[in-house]
Design a protein around this motif. Sequence first.
Motif, PDB file in Angstrom:
ATOM      1  N   ILE A  57      -6.780   1.720   4.188  1.00  0.00           N
ATOM      2  CA  ILE A  57      -6.374   0.313   3.458  1.00  0.00           C
ATOM      3  C   ILE A  57      -7.188   0.084   2.477  1.00  0.00           C
ATOM      4  CG2 ILE A  57      -6.115  -2.062   4.006  1.00  0.00           C
ATOM      5  CD1 ILE A  57      -5.279  -1.240   6.773  1.00  0.00           C
ATOM      6  N   ILE A  58      -6.840  -0.157   1.193  1.00  0.00           N
ATOM      7  CA  ILE A  58      -7.677  -0.380   0.276  1.00  0.00           C
ATOM      8  C   ILE A  58      -7.599  -1.854  -0.394  1.00  0.00           C
ATOM      9  CG2 ILE A  58      -7.612   2.048  -0.488  1.00  0.00           C
ATOM     10  CD1 ILE A  58      -5.683   0.995  -2.646  1.00  0.00           C
ATOM     11  N   SER A  59      -6.858  -2.636  -0.010  1.00  0.00           N
ATOM     12  CA  SER A  59      -6.441  -4.007  -0.617  1.00  0.00           C
ATOM     13  C   SER A  59      -5.783  -4.849   0.265  1.00  0.00           C
ATOM     14  CB  SER A  59      -5.609  -3.789  -2.048  1.00  0.00           C
ATOM     15  OG  SER A  59      -4.094  -3.400  -1.575  1.00  0.00           O
ATOM     16  N   GLU A  60      -5.606  -6.298  -0.135  1.00  0.00           N
ATOM     17  CA  GLU A  60      -5.185  -7.055   0.643  1.00  0.00           C
ATOM     18  C   GLU A  60      -3.737  -6.955   0.765  1.00  0.00           C
ATOM     19  OE1 GLU A  60      -6.175  -9.812   2.455  1.00  0.00           O
ATOM     20  OE2 GLU A  60      -8.321  -9.786   2.131  1.00  0.00           O
ATOM     21  N   ASN A  61      -3.001  -6.322  -0.163  1.00  0.00           N
ATOM     22  CA  ASN A  61      -1.488  -6.060  -0.354  1.00  0.00           C
ATOM     23  C   ASN A  61      -1.424  -4.769   0.688  1.00  0.00           C
ATOM     24  OD1 ASN A  61      -0.416  -7.785  -2.136  1.00  0.00           O
ATOM     25  ND2 ASN A  61      -0.460  -6.436  -3.735  1.00  0.00           N
ATOM     26  N   SER A  62      -2.228  -3.796   0.559  1.00  0.00           N
ATOM     27  CA  SER A  62      -1.959  -2.941   1.601  1.00  0.00           C
ATOM     28  C   SER A  62      -2.151  -3.237   2.929  1.00  0.00           C
ATOM     29  CB  SER A  62      -2.857  -1.523   1.342  1.00  0.00           C
ATOM     30  OG  SER A  62      -4.161  -1.953   1.134  1.00  0.00           O
ATOM     31  N   LEU A  63      -3.179  -4.038   3.355  1.00  0.00           N
ATOM     32  CA  LEU A  63      -3.560  -4.596   4.518  1.00  0.00           C
ATOM     33  C   LEU A  63      -2.088  -5.267   5.079  1.00  0.00           C
ATOM     34  CD1 LEU A  63      -5.248  -5.385   7.047  1.00  0.00           C
ATOM     35  CD2 LEU A  63      -5.930  -7.262   5.806  1.00  0.00           C
ATOM     36  N   SER A  64      -1.535  -6.148   4.252  1.00  0.00           N
ATOM     37  CA  SER A  64      -0.370  -6.864   4.598  1.00  0.00           C
ATOM     38  C   SER A  64       0.676  -5.882   5.088  1.00  0.00           C
ATOM     39  CB  SER A  64       0.053  -7.844   3.425  1.00  0.00           C
ATOM     40  OG  SER A  64       1.351  -8.263   3.731  1.00  0.00           O
ATOM     41  N   ASN A  65       0.932  -4.854   4.080  1.00  0.00           N
ATOM     42  CA  ASN A  65       2.043  -4.083   4.600  1.00  0.00           C
ATOM     43  C   ASN A  65       1.642  -3.200   5.924  1.00  0.00           C
ATOM     44  OD1 ASN A  65       3.874  -4.569   2.531  1.00  0.00           O
ATOM     45  ND2 ASN A  65       2.710  -3.370   0.985  1.00  0.00           N
ATOM     46  N   ALA A  66       0.497  -2.940   6.208  1.00  0.00           N
ATOM     47  CA  ALA A  66      -0.090  -2.095   7.277  1.00  0.00           C
ATOM     48  C   ALA A  66       0.175  -2.887   8.705  1.00  0.00           C
ATOM     49  CB  ALA A  66      -1.621  -1.838   7.290  1.00  0.00           C
ATOM     50  N   VAL A  67      -0.090  -4.314   8.473  1.00  0.00           N
ATOM     51  CA  VAL A  67       0.142  -5.157   9.486  1.00  0.00           C
ATOM     52  C   VAL A  67       1.706  -5.405   9.809  1.00  0.00           C
ATOM     53  CG1 VAL A  67       0.011  -7.555  10.344  1.00  0.00           C
ATOM     54  CG2 VAL A  67      -1.840  -6.381   9.306  1.00  0.00           C
ATOM     55  N   LYS A  68       2.423  -5.242   8.651  1.00  0.00           N
ATOM     56  CA  LYS A  68       3.877  -5.424   8.921  1.00  0.00           C
ATOM     57  C   LYS A  68       4.492  -4.069   9.721  1.00  0.00           C
ATOM     58  CE  LYS A  68       4.933  -7.756   4.743  1.00  0.00           C
ATOM     59  NZ  LYS A  68       5.558  -7.766   3.306  1.00  0.00           N
ATOM     60  N   ILE A  69       3.808  -2.883   9.209  1.00  0.00           N
ATOM     61  CA  ILE A  69       4.125  -1.675  10.009  1.00  0.00           C
ATOM     62  C   ILE A  69       3.807  -1.651  11.672  1.00  0.00           C
ATOM     63  CG2 ILE A  69       3.567   0.855  10.136  1.00  0.00           C
ATOM     64  CD1 ILE A  69       3.286   0.670   7.153  1.00  0.00           C
ATOM     65  N   PHE A  90      -7.242   1.408  11.611  1.00  0.00           N
ATOM     66  CA  PHE A  90      -7.333   1.022  10.328  1.00  0.00           C
ATOM     67  C   PHE A  90      -8.822   1.470   9.483  1.00  0.00           C
ATOM     68  CE2 PHE A  90      -4.359  -3.134  10.079  1.00  0.00           C
ATOM     69  CZ  PHE A  90      -3.415  -2.424  10.471  1.00  0.00           C
ATOM     70  N   PHE A  91      -8.588   2.088   8.544  1.00  0.00           N
ATOM     71  CA  PHE A  91      -9.855   2.582   7.732  1.00  0.00           C
ATOM     72  C   PHE A  91     -10.001   1.641   6.798  1.00  0.00           C
ATOM     73  CE2 PHE A  91      -9.054   5.945  11.178  1.00  0.00           C
ATOM     74  CZ  PHE A  91     -10.479   6.316  11.328  1.00  0.00           C
ATOM     75  N   ILE A  92     -11.370   1.165   6.555  1.00  0.00           N
ATOM     76  CA  ILE A  92     -11.586   0.428   5.434  1.00  0.00           C
ATOM     77  C   ILE A  92     -12.777   0.787   4.823  1.00  0.00           C
ATOM     78  CG2 ILE A  92     -11.754  -1.959   4.295  1.00  0.00           C
ATOM     79  CD1 ILE A  92      -9.919  -2.884   6.596  1.00  0.00           C
ATOM     80  N   GLU A  93     -13.178   0.750   3.515  1.00  0.00           N
ATOM     81  CA  GLU A  93     -14.272   1.141   2.820  1.00  0.00           C
ATOM     82  C   GLU A  93     -15.416   0.005   3.311  1.00  0.00           C
ATOM     83  OE1 GLU A  93     -14.211   2.787  -1.169  1.00  0.00           O
ATOM     84  OE2 GLU A  93     -15.897   1.425  -1.642  1.00  0.00           O
ATOM     85  N   ILE A 130     -10.539  -1.053  14.191  1.00  0.00           N
ATOM     86  CA  ILE A 130     -10.689  -1.108  12.700  1.00  0.00           C
ATOM     87  C   ILE A 130     -12.135  -0.277  12.466  1.00  0.00           C
ATOM     88  CG2 ILE A 130     -11.470  -2.435  10.756  1.00  0.00           C
ATOM     89  CD1 ILE A 130      -9.859  -4.845  12.222  1.00  0.00           C
ATOM     90  N   LYS A 131     -11.919   0.663  11.556  1.00  0.00           N
ATOM     91  CA  LYS A 131     -13.228   1.589  11.186  1.00  0.00           C
ATOM     92  C   LYS A 131     -13.742   1.749   9.799  1.00  0.00           C
ATOM     93  CE  LYS A 131     -12.672   4.760  15.372  1.00  0.00           C
ATOM     94  NZ  LYS A 131     -12.311   5.973  15.706  1.00  0.00           N
ATOM     95  N   LYS A 132     -14.920   1.630   9.757  1.00  0.00           N
ATOM     96  CA  LYS A 132     -15.340   1.509   8.393  1.00  0.00           C
ATOM     97  C   LYS A 132     -15.863   3.013   7.955  1.00  0.00           C
ATOM     98  CE  LYS A 132     -17.661  -2.749   9.517  1.00  0.00           C
ATOM     99  NZ  LYS A 132     -18.905  -3.328   9.696  1.00  0.00           N
ATOM    100  N   TYR A 133     -15.543   3.521   6.716  1.00  0.00           N
ATOM    101  CA  TYR A 133     -15.937   4.634   5.979  1.00  0.00           C
ATOM    102  C   TYR A 133     -16.866   4.415   4.664  1.00  0.00           C
ATOM    103  CZ  TYR A 133     -12.040   4.217   2.670  1.00  0.00           C
ATOM    104  OH  TYR A 133     -11.170   3.545   1.935  1.00  0.00           O
ATOM    105  N   LYS A 134     -17.856   5.306   4.211  1.00  0.00           N
ATOM    106  CA  LYS A 134     -18.426   5.100   2.994  1.00  0.00           C
ATOM    107  C   LYS A 134     -17.605   5.328   1.735  1.00  0.00           C
ATOM    108  CE  LYS A 134     -23.042   6.135   4.866  1.00  0.00           C
ATOM    109  NZ  LYS A 134     -24.241   7.039   4.919  1.00  0.00           N
TER     110      LYS A 134
END
Length: 472
Positions: A57-69, A90-93, A130-134
């Motif tokens: 996930i890279i943005s609020e839009n993509s987060l919104s769509n991920a939650v819909k899925i 969920f992987f987020i920077e 939810i996991k973070k990556y560099k």
Amino acid sequence: MTRTFITGTGILLPVYNNNAEAGGVCCGDNGNIDINADADINISINIEKINSIAFVIISENSLSNAVKICRGLINKKSADESEAYYKINFFIEENKEVLIKSAYAALIKELKELKLNPFKFKFINIEFEIKKYKKLSDGDTVKLLFENFDYIIFFLAVGAVVRLIAPYLKNKYKDPGIITVDEAGKFIVSLLSGHIGGANRLAEEISGYIENSIPVITTATDSKNKFSIDAFAEKFDFYIEDAKKKVKDFNEASLKDESFEIILEDNYKDFDIKQYVKGFINAKRIKINGALDFKNLKLNSENFKDKHKIIIVTIKKDLNGLEKSKNIAILRPKRLVVGIGCNRNTGLKEIEDFVSEIFEKNGIALNTIRNIASIDNKKNERGLLDFGFKYGRFIDFYSKGEINAFMESFVSKNTQVSSEYLKSPSFKYTGAYSVCEPCAMMSAKNLRTPLIPKQKKGNVTASAAVISIGQI
């Protein structure tokens, strides 16, 4: 009984207990979403497969769509009461702190809403984290995703994803299903492993969860709605022998409208397969035969004089040379449970050699093994775990109490639990009357005589049972 799953990297995932009270998903104090083993709702978990999905996930839009899925997956599981288990990460920077907080808040909100109606999540077996990556470009993150997930959904442009995954590609039989979703959530592109990896099926499914989105499927058979052997195998959990050649030849034949015949052993899944085949534009070119006598078949027999393609679904290894024909593909249904007992520190090779030997003697293909079963004091036996990783999807472990109760209640009706059991090495060292045979039968939920009764050699005992058709 406890069930241990084996991931693609050989790491054993947490054990699930079918006697435990479980069934809720809840929001932990740290904001993580955990499976709650103490939830009020009582269900028995009988999970046959974990579907692990990574969302990048890279943005609020993509987060919104991920939650819909995710919402769509939850609702689907609530409706169909399937026993599949979903592991969703969920992987987020890591430097996108606001987005990470939004992700926690969105998931918590979604799941709290579901908790208002317990019936909705009664049968949900979904784990969120939810996991973070560099950085995605550092290589380690994408490598980890490839090794640990069945599906990866990137909310990125196709070109960017191609550059990210290129170093890790192996082949379509090993790579995870890769899906890309554009920033607006308009196009759901099945990018990699569309058939065997399941990306086509998942892309079509999740497009139903994002309004006005369009699944983009580019594999030839799918774009023309033609039958394909690898999608067929993925759908019904069949292993394709000589897959690299057979998939190419058979899918090309389907595109040319050549005729097919699917021969099933013992009418195995014949109703579901007939329904599945009906959906293709070339369905009339596909004949389904549910009960041929494999034993009496010969390559030059009347059944095989035609040049049409034949798909044989069977656990039998010896097919009178039929497997050598270029027009015949052999598919192996995952129908067997192998019960194993072994002495401490028995290595993989000894177990593997012995099981291979008894399968060979009984004319059964090893690729028909769905899972392994044993007594619970073997949970840390490395050789047994390695064998499970190599041949099975999971391992069922039973306590001595469960084994003895099973034998006393069932086996004794046919052959008395005699004093011989009390003198057996198994009872002396484990307290169980026997191990391999009852474990195989319980895991297969098959109370009939095992396909391969207990065999013993060296440090290993083994048995094999056919999975009850109602449990597949």
